[in-house]
Motif scaffolding. Structure first.
Motif, PDB file in Angstrom:
ATOM      1  N   LEU A  41       0.834  -1.202   0.000  1.00 35.15           N
ATOM      2  CA  LEU A  41       0.000   0.000   0.000  1.00 35.15           C
ATOM      3  C   LEU A  41       0.870   1.254   0.000  1.00 35.15           C
ATOM      4  CD1 LEU A  41      -2.859   1.196   0.180  1.00 35.15           C
ATOM      5  CD2 LEU A  41      -2.635   1.131   2.671  1.00 35.15           C
ATOM      6  N   GLY A  42       1.940   1.232   0.768  1.00 38.25           N
ATOM      7  CA  GLY A  42       2.856   2.368   0.781  1.00 38.25           C
ATOM      8  C   GLY A  42       3.496   2.587  -0.579  1.00 38.25           C
ATOM      9  N   ALA A  43       3.838   1.486  -1.249  1.00 36.25           N
ATOM     10  CA  ALA A  43       4.439   1.594  -2.584  1.00 36.25           C
ATOM     11  C   ALA A  43       3.445   2.189  -3.580  1.00 36.25           C
ATOM     12  CB  ALA A  43       4.907   0.218  -3.057  1.00 36.25           C
ATOM     13  N   ILE A  44       2.183   1.775  -3.499  1.00 31.51           N
ATOM     14  CA  ILE A  44       1.146   2.308  -4.388  1.00 31.51           C
ATOM     15  C   ILE A  44       0.967   3.808  -4.174  1.00 31.51           C
ATOM     16  CG2 ILE A  44      -1.328   2.269  -4.904  1.00 31.51           C
ATOM     17  CD1 ILE A  44      -1.251  -0.744  -4.226  1.00 31.51           C
ATOM     18  N   SER A  45       0.887   4.202  -2.898  1.00 26.76           N
ATOM     19  CA  SER A  45       0.692   5.612  -2.581  1.00 26.76           C
ATOM     20  C   SER A  45       1.872   6.451  -3.052  1.00 26.76           C
ATOM     21  CB  SER A  45       0.493   5.776  -1.070  1.00 26.76           C
ATOM     22  OG  SER A  45       0.352   7.134  -0.724  1.00 26.76           O
ATOM     23  N   HIS A  46       3.081   5.947  -2.844  1.00 26.50           N
ATOM     24  CA  HIS A  46       4.277   6.695  -3.251  1.00 26.50           C
ATOM     25  C   HIS A  46       4.355   6.817  -4.780  1.00 26.50           C
ATOM     26  CE1 HIS A  46       8.232   8.423  -2.931  1.00 26.50           C
ATOM     27  NE2 HIS A  46       8.770   7.462  -3.662  1.00 26.50           N
ATOM     28  N   ALA A  48       1.829   6.829  -6.835  1.00 30.35           N
ATOM     29  CA  ALA A  48       0.810   7.788  -7.260  1.00 30.35           C
ATOM     30  C   ALA A  48       1.278   9.226  -7.035  1.00 30.35           C
ATOM     31  CB  ALA A  48      -0.491   7.527  -6.511  1.00 30.35           C
ATOM     32  N   GLN A  49       1.988   9.437  -5.931  1.00 30.96           N
ATOM     33  CA  GLN A  49       2.501  10.769  -5.645  1.00 30.96           C
ATOM     34  C   GLN A  49       3.537  11.201  -6.684  1.00 30.96           C
ATOM     35  OE1 GLN A  49       4.058  11.162  -1.691  1.00 30.96           O
ATOM     36  NE2 GLN A  49       4.770  13.259  -2.000  1.00 30.96           N
ATOM     37  N   LEU A  50       4.436  10.277  -7.043  1.00 26.34           N
ATOM     38  CA  LEU A  50       5.442  10.593  -8.062  1.00 26.34           C
ATOM     39  C   LEU A  50       4.795  10.827  -9.430  1.00 26.34           C
ATOM     40  CD1 LEU A  50       8.255   8.041  -7.114  1.00 26.34           C
ATOM     41  CD2 LEU A  50       8.195  10.504  -6.651  1.00 26.34           C
ATOM     42  N   LEU A  51       3.780  10.000  -9.730  1.00 26.05           N
ATOM     43  CA  LEU A  51       3.091  10.155 -11.000  1.00 26.05           C
ATOM     44  C   LEU A  51       2.392  11.506 -11.086  1.00 26.05           C
ATOM     45  CD1 LEU A  51       2.299   8.771 -13.667  1.00 26.05           C
ATOM     46  CD2 LEU A  51       0.303   7.823 -12.482  1.00 26.05           C
ATOM     47  N   ARG A  52       1.849  11.960  -9.977  1.00 29.61           N
ATOM     48  CA  ARG A  52       1.138  13.245  -9.963  1.00 29.61           C
ATOM     49  C   ARG A  52       2.075  14.413 -10.263  1.00 29.61           C
ATOM     50  NH1 ARG A  52      -1.565  17.397  -7.932  1.00 29.61           N
ATOM     51  NH2 ARG A  52      -3.838  17.227  -7.732  1.00 29.61           N
ATOM     52  N   GLU A  53       3.348  14.259  -9.976  1.00 31.43           N
ATOM     53  CA  GLU A  53       4.320  15.328 -10.211  1.00 31.43           C
ATOM     54  C   GLU A  53       4.777  15.392 -11.663  1.00 31.43           C
ATOM     55  OE1 GLU A  53       7.416  14.524  -7.445  1.00 31.43           O
ATOM     56  OE2 GLU A  53       6.188  14.972  -5.670  1.00 31.43           O
ATOM     57  N   SER A  54       4.333  14.448 -12.468  1.00 24.63           N
ATOM     58  CA  SER A  54       4.742  14.437 -13.879  1.00 24.63           C
ATOM     59  C   SER A  54       4.107  15.616 -14.622  1.00 24.63           C
ATOM     60  CB  SER A  54       4.326  13.119 -14.535  1.00 24.63           C
ATOM     61  OG  SER A  54       4.558  13.166 -15.930  1.00 24.63           O
ATOM     62  N   SER A  72      -5.875   5.169  -0.730  1.00 22.47           N
ATOM     63  CA  SER A  72      -4.700   4.674  -0.007  1.00 22.47           C
ATOM     64  C   SER A  72      -4.714   5.170   1.439  1.00 22.47           C
ATOM     65  CB  SER A  72      -3.414   5.116  -0.708  1.00 22.47           C
ATOM     66  OG  SER A  72      -3.286   4.520  -1.978  1.00 22.47           O
ATOM     67  N   ARG A  73      -5.064   6.450   1.607  1.00 20.48           N
ATOM     68  CA  ARG A  73      -5.149   6.993   2.965  1.00 20.48           C
ATOM     69  C   ARG A  73      -6.238   6.290   3.767  1.00 20.48           C
ATOM     70  NH1 ARG A  73      -4.066  11.955   0.247  1.00 20.48           N
ATOM     71  NH2 ARG A  73      -6.312  12.346   0.023  1.00 20.48           N
ATOM     72  N   ARG A  74      -7.365   6.025   3.114  1.00 22.49           N
ATOM     73  CA  ARG A  74      -8.460   5.344   3.821  1.00 22.49           C
ATOM     74  C   ARG A  74      -8.047   3.936   4.239  1.00 22.49           C
ATOM     75  NH1 ARG A  74     -12.865   2.086   2.171  1.00 22.49           N
ATOM     76  NH2 ARG A  74     -14.590   2.196   3.655  1.00 22.49           N
TER      77      ARG A  74
END
Length: 250
Positions: A41-46, A48-54, A72-74
């Motif tokens: 779950l942590g890997a998925i969230s991280h 997604a965060q990196l992808l959002r910065e693209s 992910s937060r939920r």
């Protein structure tokens, strides 16, 4: 003319010991599952965060990353609640004045809120005392009060909760009501309120009330729900007699 020996044993003590054993077993099982979920779950969230910065993502794709982050937060909240069960310690009860403790709790709670909330406290008689673990009671009331404020605000626009305490004259046991002005809980749903993972909220985890009841039972306290006359909810905590010692976990 034969002698008879009668053994009398308090069934409440056996129930509390069984409750502690159940919590320990459930905690070990749930903790092992939660740890296995947390890493991916942590890997998925991280990711997604990196992808959002693209810089190449357009708005619809950014919205998808927001959805990933939100869920992910939920899921992380669910894991944290499950792990809390595995960390459950034996109660460390102490005797305290109910009104004084409620005033301290209300002050701490208001400080943690971003916006003003209305917390009313009424205890009659004012010298009512309770004996239980204050940190575990704090966790229970934080959950009940936060729920009550949210539902009151949703229905009336005013985040309001009333903490009403007293003493049962028939049993000499103290009690506390957590009252709100929400819509209340339909009868069909009320019977499932304290079941794990049961929730009527889109973003709820379904563990808050379950953990609250588990904590109450560990402190020989009954947590029940009933609708208020005229609308709203009432969560009732029926505490043990303050002279009675709480059983420690075996």
């Amino acid at each position: 003319d034969t002698d008879v020996i009668v053994f009398v044993e308090d069934n409440a003590e056996l129930q509390q010991q069984a409750q502690q054993l159940k919590l320990a077993a459930l905690g070990r099982l749930s903790a092992s599952i939660a740890h296995e979920i947390r890493n991916p779950l942590g890997a998925i969230s991280h990711a997604a965060q990196l992808l959002r910065e693209s810089p190449s993502l357009d708005k619809p794709d950014l919205r998808l990353t927001d959805i990933i982050q939100s869920h992910s937060r939920r899921m992380n909240e669910v894991i944290e609640n499950i792990l809390e069960l595995s960390r459950r310690r034996a109660p460390e009860p102490r005797r305290m004045a109910m009104r004084e403790w409620l005033e301290e709790f209300a002050a701490r709670f208001r400080e943690s809120c971003e916006e003003p909330v209305s917390l009313e406290i009424v205890v009659e008689p004012e010298d009512v005392e309770v004996r239980l673990d204050p940190r575990q009671l704090d966790q229970v009331l934080t959950n009940l009060v936060a729920n009550g404020l949210r539902y009151s605000a949703k229905r009336t626009g005013r985040p309001w909760v009333r903490l009403e305490g007293g003493m049962d004259p028939e049993t000499d046991r103290p009690w506390l009501h957590v009252l709100d002005e929400g819509d209340g809980v339909p009868e069909a749903q009320a019977q499932h309120l304290f079941e794990p993972f049961y929730t009527t909220e889109e973003k709820g985890t379904g563990l808050g009330l379950y953990i609250s009841r588990e904590l109450c039972e560990a402190n020989q306290t009954q947590l029940t729900y009933r609708p208020r006359d005229g609308g709203g909810s009432c969560f009732r905590l029926h505490f043990p007699h303050p002279e009675r010692q709480t059983i420690e976990s075996p």
